[in-house]
Write a protein that holds these residues in place. Sequence first.
Motif, mmCIF file in Angstrom:
data_model
loop_
_atom_site.group_PDB
_atom_site.id
_atom_site.type_symbol
_atom_site.label_atom_id
_atom_site.label_comp_id
_atom_site.label_asym_id
_atom_site.label_seq_id
_atom_site.Cartn_x
_atom_site.Cartn_y
_atom_site.Cartn_z
ATOM 1 N N HIS A 45 1.417 -0.823 0.330
ATOM 2 C CA HIS A 45 -0.018 -0.043 0.215
ATOM 3 C C HIS A 45 0.989 1.188 -0.254
ATOM 4 N N ASN A 48 0.181 7.283 -0.572
ATOM 5 C CA ASN A 48 -1.324 8.023 -1.348
ATOM 6 C C ASN A 48 -2.507 6.700 -1.550
ATOM 7 N N GLY A 49 -1.728 5.947 -0.966
ATOM 8 C CA GLY A 49 -3.566 5.098 -0.758
ATOM 9 C C GLY A 49 -3.542 4.354 -1.710
ATOM 10 N N GLY A 221 -5.585 6.887 -4.358
ATOM 11 C CA GLY A 221 -6.754 6.248 -3.156
ATOM 12 C C GLY A 221 -8.084 5.354 -3.757
ATOM 13 N N ASN A 222 -8.217 5.185 -4.727
ATOM 14 C CA ASN A 222 -9.248 5.016 -5.794
ATOM 15 C C ASN A 222 -8.612 3.365 -6.383
ATOM 16 N N ALA A 249 -2.554 12.492 -2.831
ATOM 17 C CA ALA A 249 -3.977 10.874 -2.244
ATOM 18 C C ALA A 249 -5.243 12.252 -1.829
ATOM 19 N N SER A 251 -9.348 10.100 -0.910
ATOM 20 C CA SER A 251 -10.603 8.983 0.072
ATOM 21 C C SER A 251 -10.652 8.303 -1.272
#
Length: 581
Positions: A45, A48-49, A221-222, A249, A251
């Motif tokens: 991981h 930055n996700g 992140g996605n 990054a 969500s």
Amino acid sequence: MRLKSPRQRRAGAISAQVLAFALWCWIMPVPAFAWLDLSAARIEHLDNGLTLIVLEDHSFPLVSVQALYRVGARNETAGATGLAHFLEHMAFRDSQNFPDSRLVSDIYAVGGEWHGYTWLDQTTYFATAPREHLDLLLRIEADRMARVTLSEADVVVERGAVITEMHSYENDPASVLNDHVMYLTFLAHPYRNNTIGWESDVARMSHADVLAFYQQHYHPGNAILAVVGDVRAREVIRQVRSYFGALPASSPTAAPHTIEPVQTGERRLVLRGEVERKHFKIAWRAPSASNADYPAFLLAQELLAGGSGVSFLQNDWGTVARRDAPLAGITDDLSTWFPPAAQDYVFVISGSAPRDADEAGVERAIAQAILRLHQQLSAGGELVQSRVEQARQRVRRELVFDVLTTEDAAHQLAFFAGLDALEVLLQLPQSLEQVNAEELARVIADYLRPEYRNIAWYVPLAEESAGLQAQYGSTAAPARAEQTQARKTPVTAAEISQSPPRPATGGMKQAAASPRLVRLGNGLPVMLHYSPLSPTVSLRVVTPLAQFPAGSSAHPHQPAWGLSSLDYDLLPDQLDTAIAQ
């Protein structure tokens, strides 16, 4: 609607180099029990996700890369459907470092192949090439993630291409029927969405809409990046950090929070069109890939008809029933479909029948096959245990066939990680071992209940076009064998009043009299109840009819199912008129 199957959407023939490796695989001796062991994958991981999955396999000098984004039709709203698929089209055109369609032509140039698809939970992009070109594949995916060139002119051109693709499905009864049965099955959850969108939405889609969707959903992140092949994990991690690590990054896109209401009754619809046969789909809501019932339901599907593993690539629109399965033979092409999903989705039984087929008979045969299997599983015994074990071995066999190539492995790793169910995939063989006949009976009873069915038929048009009167039938009341001979003279208020006189008005009010039953000259019952509270008349007529006279207040299925009541609130001098009406 899922877009063309990945097999259909491959953007060109497999290169001669890749084909040569495949041929070499076929003629060379293969060690016993060799397979792509997904559990050996390494997961990293980034800060930055970004989720990176690397699986080393040195069988062939090839590498496969899959970039998956957790966004699909489930993330679209009314008036803006089709955005995820539209953006997928755009993401194959141009980017900052790969202009003029080099996102695809540069892969061809090194002997590789590429493709992608959009679905409910995800949008995904594939590429396979000789191992020395991993750097190229990673640079392309990094550009696709952050630097796609979305020009207004390209949006206009691609809109025409998408609408043309959309129209290609209109002549496919299965696609049309699938859209309708999903809308029947999901009242609230966006899993009801058509992946390609609705034409009016696509036609009005603006450059700003596409750009905003891209900026919202395409970021580390996605995303999940899977790399499988003749590589070294440590070197892949270094390269990925180099190309993706500096991207900002954000969500991940959240799954829909809407919870589909519990279905409390069967739903059905009938479409009519220019089709030669009758097509049907019966859908039930079914467990998601992360649901504890997922392994058991896979076995239930195998017992009912047969499955084809858990690869979305292999099980395009359904698996034709195995010849010795309970559902086999009901129609020649009967199939079942149970795609893995992030949230509870569907189990669908599909097929077609001759235009003169008895639709109720087909539905009854399917229901009886499900019931018989449930009864057998509930009864248990050595024979049932043997059947369950055979089904378990068939499912485990299909799991092996899900992963035949590095591209298959990259797909499965990214796909299930995108569903937050990678551990489910890796543990599935062991989970299947824990399922017994009792649990299978429970799962069938919990999910495949008659009241949970959503039934859709697509049937041929009538031989001759009929007007509304012919379609709806006569407006006259239907004849009933039980009805007495209709009397020729209307019932009057005077006839109804052939009962004890109404209590006198004025002075001290009396207690309300008990209701009284009287019968008219033709035997029809009438209940009379005089009230001392108001000089009004309430008239209720109970009827089996579905057509109602003007001015009445109709209440279908009152006072009982299949009946209707017509209510009138009147003054006493209006009673004769109301009865005549």
